[in-house]
Motif scaffolding. Structure first.
Motif, PDB file in Angstrom:
ATOM      1  N   ARG A 288       0.757  -1.258  -0.204  1.00 33.05           N
ATOM      2  CA  ARG A 288      -0.072   0.060   0.100  1.00 33.05           C
ATOM      3  C   ARG A 288       0.983   1.164  -0.009  1.00 33.05           C
ATOM      4  O   ARG A 288       0.369   2.399   0.247  1.00 33.05           O
ATOM      5  N   GLU A 289       2.203   1.081  -0.403  1.00 32.26           N
ATOM      6  CA  GLU A 289       2.966   2.308  -0.338  1.00 32.26           C
ATOM      7  C   GLU A 289       3.980   2.273  -1.148  1.00 32.26           C
ATOM      8  O   GLU A 289       4.696   1.167  -1.402  1.00 32.26           O
TER       9      GLU A 289
ATOM     10  N   GLN B  62       0.652   6.754  -0.815  1.00 28.97           N
ATOM     11  CA  GLN B  62      -0.170   5.620   0.087  1.00 28.97           C
ATOM     12  C   GLN B  62      -1.403   5.458  -0.546  1.00 28.97           C
ATOM     13  O   GLN B  62      -2.108   6.327  -1.085  1.00 28.97           O
TER      14      GLN B  62
END
Lengths: 852, 199
Positions: free
Chosen positions: B127-128, B150
Motif C-alpha cells: 500500500r505504499e 499511499q
C-alpha cells in the motif's frame, strides 16, 4: 533488698566449685587453655554464614509465604549481577557491552545468561517503538535532517567524504547535518577526535552523539552467577569471573572512557559478608585489646588482667563452638555474638577479682557475696538475649540463644578460672576502699539524670524503625554505590512490587486498576512487554523517516560531492561561523601541517572517525525497520522469563513513581498496592512488611525481657519494692536510649533492635550488684568494690560494643552505637538513681513499720 | 423490507468494493501518474496565474486533490492527540489542512516550476510506494525530491509525505508541534496553526 533464701545454696555451690579450682590452679588453667584451643578449632571448621537477610524472619509469616511463592515461581528474579555501564556516548557503551558479553561467554563455569536490551536483536529492531514520544520525534527529526550526511558516508565511508558532508552541514545544518544542535555536537566531537589523534591516543568519533540527547549514556546488563555453596563466599568465583571479563572488555582497543559498576543481590551479599566479617574481626581485635587494657587499669596488675582475659577467651571460644554445632549457619546479626560476649563476659571476672582485692577478702566470702548476684545477672542477661525467641524474628532469636549460652559460659569460666588464677598469682595488695560520695552530690546526680530522662521522654515519639536493609550496608561498598545509581532512572529502579496471577486477562485487569493510582509509575505484564497501541504513533513516525532515509542509505551514490573534503570544510568554517567551528578549524590547520610530515596520520584519523560507523549504519538500518507485529514469542527469553515462567505463572510488576528509599513513600506505595492486590509480594513489600514484623518483635521482646527480668528478681528476692527500685533505673535507661536514638538519628533497624532487650537483661546487672551489696545500706554499697566493678564492667562492655562502630557495615556499626548509648545510659542511671530509689524504699519501709 | 435488486447490488458493492480497492496493491505506474498529475497541475497554476491570493487558492486546490491532508494532520499531531480535548481536536482538524497547504505550497510550487525528472518508483509495501524525482535548478545543481504515496482506506491514492534531499518536511513539523504542545499545551499549538507556518 532482703537476703533471699535460695541464693545461699547457690553461694555454697559457687564457693565450693571455685575452692576446688583454686586447689589445682595450674591444672584448671591448662585445661582452660586447651579447652579454648579445641573449641576454637571446632568453631573454625564448622562456622558458616548465611547473608540472606530475608531468612531472618519466620517462613510462616504470611508475607514471607507470598515472597517464597514468588521466588519459587521466578527463582532467578533477584539472583543476578546487575552491571551498569556509563559512557559518554551510546557507541562506546554498546561496543563495551558487546565485548563484555563476549568475555562473559568465556567464563561459562561461573556466569550465564548475559542480557542487555541494547544488544538484543529484538530491541535493536523495535527499540524505537519503546521510546518516549517527544524524545522519539526529536530523534527522528534530527535523523531526517542528517540524511545527506549519513547517505554520503554510507556510499563512501572515507575521511574526505565525512569532511565534505560536514562542510555542507556547516553551510546548511538543517538540511544536511541534523540541525544546529546536532551540527554543533558533530563539530565538537570531530575536534576532540582530531586533537586526540594529534596528541597520540585514538579517540573514536561517536556518531550516536549526533542524534541522542547530550549527556552520559547508561546501559544495564544482567548476568546470572553460578553460586558455589561449598565456599564461604558462594558468589566469589562468579564475581571474580565477572571482574576478569570487565578487565578483558576494557583492555580491547577503542573501549573509551567507560565506567562500570556491579550490583545486584549476589554482589551486594558478597561485599556485605566481606564488610561484616572484616568489621567484626577488627571490632573483636580492638575490643579484646581495649578490654585487656581496662582489666589492667581496674586490677592494677597485669597478671590479674591476664586471668580475666582468659575467662573472656574461654567463654568466647566455647560459645563459638556451640554456635557452629547448634546452627547450620550464622546470620549477619548473630555473627556479632563474639564482640558482645567480649564485653558482657568480662563482667563476671571483674566483679570477682575486684571483690577479691577488697581488704581482708578471701574466696569463700567473695563467692558468698557475689555468687548469687552473678548467677542472677547471668540469668537476667540471658533472658534479655532470649527475648526474641518467641517472636517471628528467628534471625535475632539465633543471636539470643548463642548469647544466652555465652553468658552462662562466661559465668562458669569466671567461677573456675578466677579463683584458680588468683590462687596462682595472688590478689594482693588489696585496693583501698573508696569513700562514698556525699549525699548532696548523690541527690544532685539523681535530679540531673531525672531531668535528662524527662527530656528524652519528649523525643521518644520521634524514634523510628528503618526497614530498608540497604540502610545497613556499607555505603562505600561498590555494589551499594551502584545500587543507588539504579534509582537515578525510573526504568531501572529496583524497588518494585509483584503479583502472581495465572490468567493474562486477570493480569491486564489488575494492571489497569493499579496504574490508576498516582503512586504507580507503570505496571508491566508479559503482554505489556510488547509495544502497545500507543506505539502506533511512534511506528508511523519511524516509517516516515525510514521512507526518506533508507533509500538514501541504499543509493550507493553520495548525494554530496566528496572530493577535497578537508579544504572544503576549512573554507566552510571560515565562511560560516558556527559554535565550535573556530576550534575545529584550528585543529584542521594543525592536522594539515602534521599530515605533511606524517604520511600515516590521515589514515589513522580515518580509522578513528569511522571506527563506530559500520555499527552505527547497521543499527540505523535495523532500527528503522521494526517488526510489523511483534509477538510474545519474539521477546528475548531472559526478559520474558522474568514475567512468565514455564508453568504459565504470570508476574505483574508494579513500578513506583516515587523514590522508595524514602520510608514514607515506601509505606504509602505498599499500602496502595496491597489495597488493590492483597497478595502482592516482591522486594519492596517484603521489606516494608518485614520491617513492621521486626518493629513489633522489638516491642514484644522488650516487654518480655522486662517481664522476665522483673519476675526473676521478684521470685528470687521476694522483695517487690526492692525489685521496683532495681528496675527503675533500667526503665529510665530505656527512655534515655530511645530518646537518644531519635536525637542522634540512629534509627532502630534489623541489627540493633537487640539493644533494648539487652539493655534490660544486661543493664539490670549493675542494679542487681548494687542491690546485693546494699544490704548494709546504700552507703555501704557505694564504698565497696562494687561501684568500681560496675563502672569497669560498663567500661569494658562499652569498649567492646563501641568497637562495633568501627565496622563499615552500617548495621553492625549501629548495633555498637545503640548498645553504647544503652549501656552508658544504664550505668549512669544505675549509679545516679538506684541509691536514691533504694533510700526511698527504705524510707517507705520505715514509715510503714510503725503502722504495722 | 424488500429492496430492489439493483439497490441491493449497489449497496453490496459499496460495502465490499471500498475495502477491496483499499487492499489493491499500488502499481508503480499508478504512483508515478499521481505525482506527475500533481506536478502538471501545480505547473499550470504557476504558469497561468500571477503571484497573489488567487494563485495561492489555486495551488491549495491542486495540492488538496493530491495530498492526504487528514492523514498528514493526524501524523503531525502524533501522540499529543491523546492529551487533546474533543473541542481542541475539532479545532485542530479544522485548522491544520490550511496550515499544511500553506507550509508546502511555497516550496513545492517553487520546485515544480523548474525542470523535473521522475527517476524511479520504489514499492515499499503493498500500500505504499516512493516516487523518486530530481529537480534541476536553473542556477545549477539538483535537488532530490521523493514523494511518499499511499493507498488510503477509501481506496484512493494520495501523497502522505515529501522528502527534499531525504529530509521529511512533515517529520520536522511533527517534532515542532510536539515541542509546542510540551511547552504550552494544545492552546499554544492551536494559536500557532492560526498564525500559519511563517510565524
Amino acid at each position: 533488698m532482703h537476703a533471699p533464701a535460695e541464693p545461699d545454696r547457690i553461694a555454697r555451690a559457687v564457693r565450693d566449685v571455685g575452692a576446688a579450682a583454686a586447689r589445682r590452679p595450674r591444672w584448671v588453667l591448662a585445661l582452660a587453655v586447651l579447652g579454648a584451643l579445641l573449641a576454637g578449632l571446632v568453631a573454625a571448621r564448622n562456622l558458616a554464614v548465611d547473608t540472606d537477610s530475608t531468612r531472618m524472619l519466620s517462613p510462616e509469616l504470611p508475607h514471607r509465604q507470598r515472597e517464597l511463592a514468588l521466588n519459587a515461581a521466578f527463582p532467578g528474579l533477584n539472583n543476578r549481577f546487575v552491571v551498569l555501564v556509563e559512557a559518554p556516548d551510546g557507541d562506546s557503551a554498546d561496543l563495551f557491552l558487546e565485548r563484555l558479553v563476549a568475555a562473559i561467554g568465556r567464563h561459562p563455569e561461573a556466569l550465564a545468561q548475559p542480557f542487555a536490551a541494547s544488544l538484543d536483536p529484538f530491541f535493536r529492531r523495535n527499540g524505537l517503538l519503546y521510546r518516549d514520544d517527544a524524545e522519539l520525534d526529536s530523534l527522528l527529526a534530527r535523523l531526517s535532517r542528517a540524511g545527506p550526511l549519513l547517505a554520503t558516508l554510507a556510499a563512501e565511508p572515507r575521511l574526505e567524504a565525512y569532511f565534505a558532508a560536514l562542510a555542507e552541514g556547516v553551510v546548511d545544518a538543517d538540511r544536511i547535518a541534523g540541525g544546529e544542535a546536532a551540527l554543533a555536537r558533530a563539530l565538537a566531537e570531530t575536534d576532540r577526535t582530531i586533537r586526540a589523534r594529534l596528541a597520540g591516543p585514538s579517540r573514536p568519533l561517536p556518531f550516536s552523539a549526533l542524534f541522542e540527547p547530550e549527556g552520559e549514556v547508561r546501559r544495564v546488563l544482567t548476568v546470572v552467577p553460578r553460586l558455589d555453596f561449598t565456599r564461604f563466599q558462594p558468589a566469589g568465583p562468579a564475581r571474580a569471573a565477572l571482574e576478569a571479563a570487565i578487565r578483558e572488555a576494557r583492555a580491547a582497543p577503542g573501549a573509551g572512557e567507560v565506567e562500570v559498576f556491579v550490583t545486584g543481590d549476589p554482589a551486594m551479599r558478597s561485599e556485605e559478608l566481606r564488610s561484616v566479617t572484616q568489621g567484626l574481626g577488627l571490632a573483636l581485635g580492638v575490643s579484646l585489646l581495649a578490654v585487656g587494657a581496662l582489666f589492667a587499669l581496674a586490677f592494677r596488675r597485669l597478671a590479674l588482667a591476664g586471668v580475666a582475659l582468659l575467662v573472656v577467651v574461654v567463654a568466647l571460644t566455647a560459645t563459638a563452638a556451640f554456635a557452629s554445632l547448634a546452627f547450620d549457619a550464622l546470620n549477619l546479626v548473630s555473627m556479632a555474638f563474639a564482640v558482645l560476649l567480649t564485653g558482657l563476659g568480662a563482667d563476671y571476672a571483674i566483679h570477682l577479682i575486684l571483690r577479691l582485692r577488697e581488704p581482708g577478702a578471701d574466696w569463700p566470702q567473695a563467692a558468698c557475696d557475689l555468687g548469687p548476684a552473678l548467677l542472677l545477672c547471668a540469668l537476667t542477661t540471658s533472658l534479655g538475649f532470649l527475648a526474641f525467641v518467641p517472636t517471628p524474628f528467628v534471625g535475632m532469636a539465633q543471636l539470643g540463644v548463642i548469647g544466652a549460652f555465652g553468658v552462662f559460659a562466661a559465668f562458669v569460666a569466671a567461677v573456675l578460672i578466677v579463683p584458680a588464677g588468683v590462687a596462682l598469682v595472688g590478689a594482693h595488695p588489696p585496693l583501698p576502699p573508696r569513700p562514698a560520695p556525699s549525699a548532696r552530690a548523690g541527690r544532685m546526680a539523681a535530679w540531673g539524670v531525672l531531668a535528662l530522662v524527662a527530656a528524652a521522654a519528649l523525643l521518644v515519639p520521634h524514634a523510628r524503625f528503618e526497614a530498608d536493609p540497604m540502610a545497613l550496608r556499607d555505603p562505600d561498598a561498590p555494589s551499594v554505590r551502584a545500587f543507588d545509581l539504579l534509582f537515578d532512572q525510573k526504568e531501572t529502579r529496583p524497588y518494585v512490587a509483584s503479583v502472581l496471577v495465572r490468567d493474562p486477562a486477570r493480569a491486564e485487569e489488575l494492571a489497569r486498576r493499579l496504574e490508576r493510582s498516582p503512586l504507580v509509575e507503570r505496571v508491566v505484564t508479559p503482554e505489556r512487554l510488547l509495544p502497545g497501541p500507543e506505539a502506533e504513533f511512534r511506528r508511523e513516525a519511524i516509517e516516515a523517516v525510514a521512507a526518506g532515509l533508507l533509500p538514501q542509505l541504499e543509493a550507493g551514490e553520495p548525494p554530496i560531492p566528496t572530493e577535497d573534503g578537508l579544504n572544503r570544510l576549512r573554507a566552510a568554517l571560515a565562511a560560516h561561523p558556527r559554535p565550535g567551528g573556530a576550534a575545529l578549524a584550528e585543529a584542521l590547520r594543525q592536522l594539515e601541517a602534521r599530515a605533511a610530515t606524517d604520511p600515516t596520520l590521515l589514515r589513522d584519523l580515518e580509522r578513528d572517525v569511522l571506527f563506530h560507523w559500520p555499527a552505527t549504519l547497521a543499527r540505523l538500518r535495523t532500527s528503522l525497520a521494526p517488526d510489523p507485529e511483534p509477538r510474545l514469542a519474539d521477546l528475548p527469553a531472559p526478559l520474558l522469563e522474568r514475567y512468565r515462567n514455564a508453568r504459565g505463572d504470570l508476574r505483574v510488576e508494579v513500578v513506583p513513581r516515587a523514590d522508595l528509599r524514602d520510608h514514607r513513600a515506601r509505606a504509602a506505595f505498599v499500602a496502595e498496592v496491597r489495597r488493590v492486590a492483597p497478595d502482592a509480594a516482591g522486594p519492596v513489600v517484603n521489606l516494608e512488611e518485614s520491617g513492621a514484623v521486626v518493629a513489633r518483635a522489638m516491642v514484644t521482646a522488650t516487654l518480655l525481657a522486662l517481664l522476665a527480668c522483673g519476675l526473676t528478681l521478684l521470685v528470687l528476692t521476694r522483695d517487690l519494692p526492692g525489685t521496683l527500685a532495681t528496675l527503675a533505673p533500667v526503665l529510665a535507661a530505656v527512655v534515655l536510649t530511645v530518646g537518644a536514638s531519635a536525637l542522634l538519628k540512629v534509627p532502630f533497624n534489623y541489627a540493633n533492635v537487640i539493644a533494648l532487650p539487652m539493655l534490660l537483661g544486661a543493664g539490670i546487672d549493675s542494679a542487681i550488684h548494687m542491690a546485693a551489696r546494699a544490704r548494709g545500706g546504700p552507703a555501704a554499697a557505694l564504698s565497696s568494690s562494687t561501684p568500681r566493678a560496675v563502672v569497669f564492667s560498663a567500661f569494658t562492655t562499652i569498649a567492646a560494643f563501641g568497637s562495633l562502630m568501627l565496622s563499615a557495615h552500617r548495621g553492625v556499626a549501629s548495633i555498637g552505637a545503640l548498645l553504647l548509648v544503652a549501656l552508658s545510659a544504664t550505668t549512669i542511671c544505675t549509679l545516679a538513681l538506684q541509691p536514691a530509689a533504694l533510700a526511698l524504699v527504705r524510707r517507705v519501709r520505715r514509715a510503714a513499720e510503725p503502722a504495722r | 423490507m424488500n429492496l430492489p435488486r439493483r439497490a441491493f447490488l449497489a449497496a453490496l458493492a459499496a460495502v465490499v468494493g471500498a475495502p477491496a480497492a483499499a487492499q489493491q496493491p499500488i502499481a508503480a505506474a499508478e504512483a508515478r501518474a499521481l505525482v506527475e498529475g500533481l506536478i502538471r497541475d501545480l505547473s499550470s497554476v504557476e504558469q497561468l496565474t500571477r503571484p497573489g491570493p488567487e494563485r495561492d487558492r489555486a495551488l491549495d486546490s491542486a495540492l488538496g486533490r493530491y495530498v492526504a491532508l487528514d492523514r498528514v494532520g493526524r501524523f503531525l499531531l502524533g501522540a499529543s492527540r491523546q492529551q487533546a480535548t474533543p473541542a481542541e481536536l475539532a479545532e485542530y482538524d479544522r485548522l491544520v489542512p490550511g496550515f499544511i497547504l500553506a507550509d508546502v505550497r511555497g516550496e513545492i510550487a517553487k520546485l515544480v516550476a523548474q525542470s523535473i525528472a521522475i527517476e524511479e518508483v520504489q514499492a515499499r509495501s503493498d500500500r505504499e510506494a516512493l516516487v523518486r524525482s530530481r529537480f534541476r535548478r536553473r542556477a545549477g545543481g539538483s535537488v532530490r525530491v521523493d514523494w511518499r504515496v499511499q493507498r488510503l482506506a477509501d481506496g484512493s491514492l494520495r501523497i502522505v509525505d515529501v522528502f527534499v534531499n531525504g529530509v521529511s518536511r512533515f517529520v520536522i513539523r511533527r517534532d515542532e508541534f510536539q515541542a509546542v504542545v510540551r511547552s504550552g499545551g494544545m492552546p499554544a499549538l492551536l494559536a500557532l496553526l492560526r498564525k500559519g507556518p511563517g510565524a
